[in-house]
Enzyme design. Structure first.
Site, PDB file in Angstrom:
ATOM      1  CE  LYS A 195       6.462  -3.293  -2.160  1.00 55.75           C
ATOM      2  NZ  LYS A 195       6.911  -2.368  -1.126  1.00 55.75           N
TER       3      LYS A 195
ATOM      4  CG  ASP B 191      24.502  32.709  -3.790  1.00 60.94           C
ATOM      5  OD1 ASP B 191      25.493  31.830  -4.274  1.00 60.94           O
ATOM      6  OD2 ASP B 191      23.467  32.599  -4.242  1.00 60.94           O
TER       7      ASP B 191
ATOM      8  CG  ASP C 130      19.531  31.691  -4.171  1.00 56.34           C
ATOM      9  OD1 ASP C 130      20.822  31.490  -4.044  1.00 56.34           O
ATOM     10  OD2 ASP C 130      19.158  31.030  -5.097  1.00 56.34           O
TER      11      ASP C 130
ATOM     12  CG  ASP D 242      24.950  30.605 -10.235  1.00 57.65           C
ATOM     13  OD1 ASP D 242      24.512  30.912 -11.417  1.00 57.65           O
ATOM     14  OD2 ASP D 242      25.871  30.213  -9.895  1.00 57.65           O
TER      15      ASP D 242
ATOM     16  NE  ARG E  90      -8.825  -4.591   1.495  1.00 58.26           N
ATOM     17  CZ  ARG E  90      -9.764  -3.586   0.975  1.00 58.26           C
ATOM     18  NH1 ARG E  90     -11.150  -3.727   1.162  1.00 58.26           N
ATOM     19  NH2 ARG E  90      -8.982  -2.476   0.893  1.00 58.26           N
TER      20      ARG E  90
ATOM     21  NE  ARG F 114     -13.262  -1.209   3.593  1.00 57.12           N
ATOM     22  CZ  ARG F 114     -12.148  -0.638   3.207  1.00 57.12           C
ATOM     23  NH1 ARG F 114     -12.502   0.287   2.267  1.00 57.12           N
ATOM     24  NH2 ARG F 114     -10.918  -0.804   3.677  1.00 57.12           N
TER      25      ARG F 114
ATOM     26  N   GLY G 100      -1.168 -10.393   9.461  1.00 58.09           N
ATOM     27  CA  GLY G 100      -1.184  -9.286   8.649  1.00 58.09           C
ATOM     28  C   GLY G 100       0.138  -8.502   8.482  1.00 58.09           C
ATOM     29  N   GLY G 101       0.245  -7.818   7.382  1.00 53.57           N
ATOM     30  CA  GLY G 101       1.578  -7.038   7.199  1.00 53.57           C
ATOM     31  C   GLY G 101       1.878  -6.235   8.261  1.00 53.57           C
TER      32      GLY G 101
HETATM   33  P1  ADQ Z   1      -5.509  -3.605   1.177  1.00 58.95           P
HETATM   34  O1  ADQ Z   1      -6.447  -2.610   0.410  1.00 58.95           O
HETATM   35  O2  ADQ Z   1      -6.065  -4.678   2.001  1.00 58.95           O
HETATM   36  O3  ADQ Z   1      -4.466  -2.709   2.166  1.00 58.95           O
HETATM   37  P2  ADQ Z   1      -3.171  -5.030  -0.011  1.00 58.95           P
HETATM   38  O4  ADQ Z   1      -1.871  -4.202   0.233  1.00 58.95           O
HETATM   39  O5  ADQ Z   1      -2.951  -5.853  -1.370  1.00 58.95           O
HETATM   40  O6  ADQ Z   1      -4.358  -4.285   0.105  1.00 58.95           O
HETATM   41  O7  ADQ Z   1      -3.061  -6.041   1.145  1.00 58.95           O
HETATM   42  C1  ADQ Z   1      -4.105  -7.331   0.942  1.00 58.95           C
HETATM   43  C2  ADQ Z   1      -3.555  -8.262   1.956  1.00 58.95           C
HETATM   44  O8  ADQ Z   1      -4.734  -8.988   1.874  1.00 58.95           O
HETATM   45  C3  ADQ Z   1      -2.513  -9.234   1.344  1.00 58.95           C
HETATM   46  O9  ADQ Z   1      -1.474  -9.600   2.133  1.00 58.95           O
HETATM   47  C4  ADQ Z   1      -3.030 -10.281   0.737  1.00 58.95           C
HETATM   48  O10 ADQ Z   1      -1.979 -11.393   0.793  1.00 58.95           O
HETATM   49  C5  ADQ Z   1      -4.022 -10.621   1.576  1.00 58.95           C
HETATM   50  N1  ADQ Z   1      -5.429 -11.183   0.852  1.00 58.95           N
HETATM   51  C6  ADQ Z   1      -5.631 -10.996  -0.328  1.00 58.95           C
HETATM   52  N2  ADQ Z   1      -6.878 -11.604  -0.928  1.00 58.95           N
HETATM   53  C7  ADQ Z   1      -6.882 -12.648   0.148  1.00 58.95           C
HETATM   54  C8  ADQ Z   1      -7.762 -14.058   0.053  1.00 58.95           C
HETATM   55  N3  ADQ Z   1      -8.374 -14.334  -0.806  1.00 58.95           N
HETATM   56  N4  ADQ Z   1      -7.287 -14.654   1.093  1.00 58.95           N
HETATM   57  C9  ADQ Z   1      -6.434 -14.337   1.807  1.00 58.95           C
HETATM   58  N5  ADQ Z   1      -5.709 -13.521   1.873  1.00 58.95           N
HETATM   59  C10 ADQ Z   1      -5.942 -12.478   0.931  1.00 58.95           C
HETATM   60  C11 ADQ Z   1      -4.344  -1.323   2.289  1.00 58.95           C
HETATM   61  C12 ADQ Z   1      -3.992  -0.581   1.003  1.00 58.95           C
HETATM   62  C13 ADQ Z   1      -2.889  -1.069   0.396  1.00 58.95           C
HETATM   63  C14 ADQ Z   1      -1.681  -1.012   1.284  1.00 58.95           C
HETATM   64  C15 ADQ Z   1      -1.905  -1.872   2.323  1.00 58.95           C
HETATM   65  C16 ADQ Z   1      -0.529  -1.724   3.468  1.00 58.95           C
HETATM   66  O11 ADQ Z   1      -5.210  -0.276   0.423  1.00 58.95           O
HETATM   67  O12 ADQ Z   1      -2.682  -0.257  -0.780  1.00 58.95           O
HETATM   68  O13 ADQ Z   1      -0.578  -1.788   0.437  1.00 58.95           O
HETATM   69  O14 ADQ Z   1      -3.079  -1.184   3.234  1.00 58.95           O
HETATM   70  O15 ADQ Z   1      -0.380  -0.471   3.643  1.00 58.95           O
END
Ligand code: ADQ
Length: 736
Positions: free
Chosen positions: A389, A508, A689, A510, A283, A321, A29-30
């Site tokens: 992105k 000063d 100021d 202004d 999601r 969830r 994940g990111g």
């Molecule tokens: P998320 O609400 O989970 O994150 P997002 O930033 O879009 O939302 O990340 C979703 C990730 O899940 C992406 O990397 C995407 O590729 C992956 N994904 C989505 N659908 C998928 C699928 N069907 N199968 C596999 N992978 C899938 C929360 C916040 C966001 C914020 C991030 C990071 O809600 O707004 O951008 O954290 O801070």
């Protein structure tokens, strides 16, 4: 050596018992990617929940899990099923998540959930505290752990604590509905740096802090309990290369290794020369605007029926969830909606929506991204949104159009996407048409700009910038608190003035000697001011220095004929009484060519703003702009400027409704020092100021009377509230 501890609700590893065998999979994940270098560095660790509840493991398994996690440099916080129900599904996801995403109707404030939230945060704190040594850095992530920073600071004040919120921060009006608003803010304020995806969220947070807790806030700094807490925006990026390279690889796939999904997509593409794929990935969450997206697609097909049979919406929703009631409702609503639309519009050879309710492996996700002509990312509210992105990163052939909701944090940086209001079906339908018909050259131009930005500000850079700012925030020393200038103190000053032999006023202009006008050129000196200054100047032992940010020409036209010392351009030029103008610090002005276009771009997008070019600086005035808009734009502009001013020769001055870029070596402090060098004054009175005057307050001797106009953080000893009090004050001090 000090280490960095990362803390998040979930660990970056997936653990599962499959037929009594523990299966460990690292997450890609990111967040895990962004933290990779931080996590692997030295003895850094990651603290979080493993995903396995305490009751569901026997003692031997618990040890096995601990050991498996240790290999990954992870430490788990043991949580029970009840913790998960009340802290995670409860307070985090039925109170904070909906509240912070503006779904007030979905928000449930349950005190048992709250209690569990505090207890679980304490469990996290206990584990972290066992792991850290004095001086270590802890980076806490997201809304599940808002109480953690303070819990850590209380027990170990030597820690450097950063907090990053991944979801939006709501406006004060919404946040204040929470019964535990005070406690939550208090919890977050334990951090040294609090980060958000956008300036809007940062601004909302600052507004909550100042209105709910009544704490002094100055721009992005909160002075609290003798500490300075920094608040800033750090738009999270993605692992750009991973997505981009995977898309390049994808092109080389042989036909027989294609996934079933990819084969269906190919079939669709071949069915019609004009066939196009529109992508939707999220999601399954009510914040993502899935039903609205489906409805707006139906609206589009009815508004532009020529697209029926040609375009298809591929909609992928990851289960999420599922034990929270609102998510179950959303799933049902989406199923029914897709069923109804497909029922209404499908033909023998065409189904408008392909809908998948599941997670996809990375390779198939890339298949989908690559194959899509348009991506529709239209959340009703989203902290950032990484899908937008990721889609851009996979465009390797200069084609593809992104339709992006203005409610996603990503919209703040991705201006070249087609930005839409997710509730405006007409606009979305028109944008879809525009996207499907966009000329190739325009697609490329937009993509080039987007890719340049997203590849530059990737997730590693994001993590790096956050940690750099965290270190700087921790090193910020709080300044003294100024006292209100009372009548008795003014009397004391007046007495000392009378007794002194060599007296100097550093004034000063202004916002101090003159009130602010909408247009800077309207703030000309009044007769009252001339009369007062002349009266003070009649005393041979008193000198007046007007020390201003104004340019030489202006100040000379106003005060050139007077026997005052004049300092202009924030300290670039000095003219002593009876002397000639001299430059205090030489500098080249060729930097203006780089900075001016940036200011021009911000002027274009901020009605009322204007650029003033001075000999040694460029000033961006926003006094006439809408307050909220200006607050947002100046924060953005400061951020942009900060990234441009890579060397230390330039700096940005935050004036009163003005941002000014100038040479860092020039400031009012240096000018004041120069004035003070020639004479031995036994009475110095400096008043101003804004930020530019702070340099002056810092440089004059400690015995000087330094007065700030306005009750905000200052290095001055005293303050008064308004510029209208300045002339009466000067009158009282000098007996004029
Ligand atoms: P998320 O609400 O989970 O994150 P997002 O930033 O879009 O939302 O990340 C979703 C990730 O899940 C992406 O990397 C995407 O590729 C992956 N994904 C989505 N659908 C998928 C699928 N069907 N199968 C596999 N992978 C899938 C929360 C916040 C966001 C914020 C991030 C990071 O809600 O707004 O951008 O954290 O801070």
């Amino acid at each position: 050596m000090n280490k960095t501890v990362i803390v998040s609700n979930r660990l970056p590893v997936d653990l599962k018992y499959i037929e009594n065998t523990l299966v460990v999979k690292s997450s890609t994940g990111g967040l895990a990617t962004g933290m990779k270098s931080v996590h692997s560095e030295g003895n850094g660790i990651w603290v979080g929940w493993s995903g396995l509840a305490e009751e569901n493991m026997n003692d031997a398994q618990k040890v096995e899990v601990d050991n498996a996690l240790a290999v990954e440099k992870c430490v788990q916080v043991p949580l029970t099923n009840s913790d998960i129900d009340n802290y995670y599904y409860g307070f985090s996801n039925t109170a904070l998540w909906p509240l912070f995403h503006y779904f007030q109707a979905y928000t449930e404030f349950e005190s048992s959930h709250w209690q569990s939230y505090v207890e679980v945060n304490q469990k996290f704190a206990d584990v972290v505290l066992q792991q850290v040594n004095d001086g270590d850095t802890v980076w806490v992530h997201d809304y599940q752990l808002l109480m953690l920073p303070e819990m850590l600071r209380k027990k170990n004040p030597t820690l450097t604590i950063g907090f990053f919120l991944h979801i939006p921060y709501p406006s004060y009006e919404l946040f204040r509905t929470c019964p535990w608003r005070n406690e939550l803010l208090q919890g977050m304020l334990g951090a040294d740096l609090i980060g958000f995806h956008t300036y809007d969220y940062a601004r909302h947070f600052i507004s909550s802090v100042s209105r709910i807790k009544g704490i002094e806030v100055n721009f992005n700094e909160i002075s609290y309990e003798n500490r300075i807490i920094k608040v800033d925006s750090f738009p999270m990026g993605i692992d750009y290369d991973r997505y981009h390279n995977a898309a390049l690889e994808h092109e080389k796939y042989p036909e027989d290794s294609k996934s079933e999904l990819m084969k269906s997509i190919d079939f669709h593409n071949k069915s019609n020369d004009e066939s196009k794929l529109i992508l939707s990935i999220d999601r399954m969450d009510y914040t993502k605007g899935i039903p609205n997206r489906v409805k707006s697609f139906e609206y589009f097909l009815n508004k532009y029926p020529e697209y029926k049979g040609k375009v298809r919406l591929v909609m992928l929703a990851v289960p999420s969830r599922e034990n929270v009631a609102q998510y179950q409702l959303l799933k049902r609503e989406t199923d029914e909606l897709v069923g109804r639309i497909n029922g209404d519009l499908s033909t023998i050879s065409w189904t408008p929506i392909w809908y998948f309710y599941r997670s996809l492996p990375f390779d198939e996700l890339i298949d989908l991204y690559v194959a899509s002509d348009v991506a529709m990312v239209t959340p009703v509210r989203d902290g950032m949104n990484l899908v937008a992105k990721e889609y851009i990163a996979t465009r390797t052939k200069d084609t593809g159009v992104l339709i992006l909701s203005e409610m996603a944090g990503a919209a703040k940086e991705m201006h070249e996407a087609l930005i839409v209001n997710p509730n405006n079906f007409d606009q979305i339908a028109d944008s879809l048409k525009e996207a499907l018909e966009m000329p190739a050259l325009e697609q490329k131009t937009r993509l080039d700009a987007l890719q340049k930005r997203i590849s530059r500000y990737d997730v590693e850079r994001w993590a790096g910038e956050f940690l750099k700012s965290l270190k700087a925030a921790k090193d910020t020393v709080p300044v003294q608190v100024a006292q209100k200038l009372t009548p008795s103190k003014i009397k004391d000053i007046a007495t000392n003035y009378k007794l002194a032999k060599r007296k100097l006023f550093l004034l000063d202009y202004d916002g101090t000697l003159a009130g602010f006008k909408n247009n800077p050129s309207d703030a000309i000196p009044t007769q009252e001011l001339y009369d007062l200054l002349d009266k003070i100047n009649e005393d041979d032992s008193t000198e007046i220095a007007i020390i201003s940010g104004r340019d030489r020409k202006t100040l000379e036209s106003w005060f050139g004929h007077k026997s005052y010392t004049l300092v202009t351009d924030h300290g670039a030029w000095l003219r002593k009484v009876g002397g000639e103008w001299g430059v205090l610090d030489q500098m080249k002005s060729n930097w203006k060519e780089n900075i001016r276009p940036v200011l021009e771009a911000f002027t274009d997008s901020t009605p009322g703003a204007l650029i003033e070019e001075k000999e040694y600086s460029l000033a961006w005035h926003y006094r006439k702009s809408d307050n909220d808009m200006a607050a947002l734009r100046t924060m953005e502009l400061k951020h942009v400027l900060k990234s441009l001013l890579i060397n230390n020769t330039l700096s940005v001055l935050d004036g009163n409704k003005v941002l000014e870029v100038k040479n860092s070596n020039i400031n009012k402090g240096r000018a004041a020092t120069r004035i003070l060098a020639d004479t031995n004054y036994d009475f110095i009175f400096a008043i101003g100021d804004d930020w530019t005057d702070e340099y002056m307050f810092e440089e004059v001797p400690d015995s000087a009377y330094t007065v700030k106009v306005g009750n905000i953080k200052t290095a001055a000893h005293y303050y008064i509230n308004y510029s209208t009090e300045v002339l009466p004050l000067l009158r009282d001090v000098t007996g004029s």
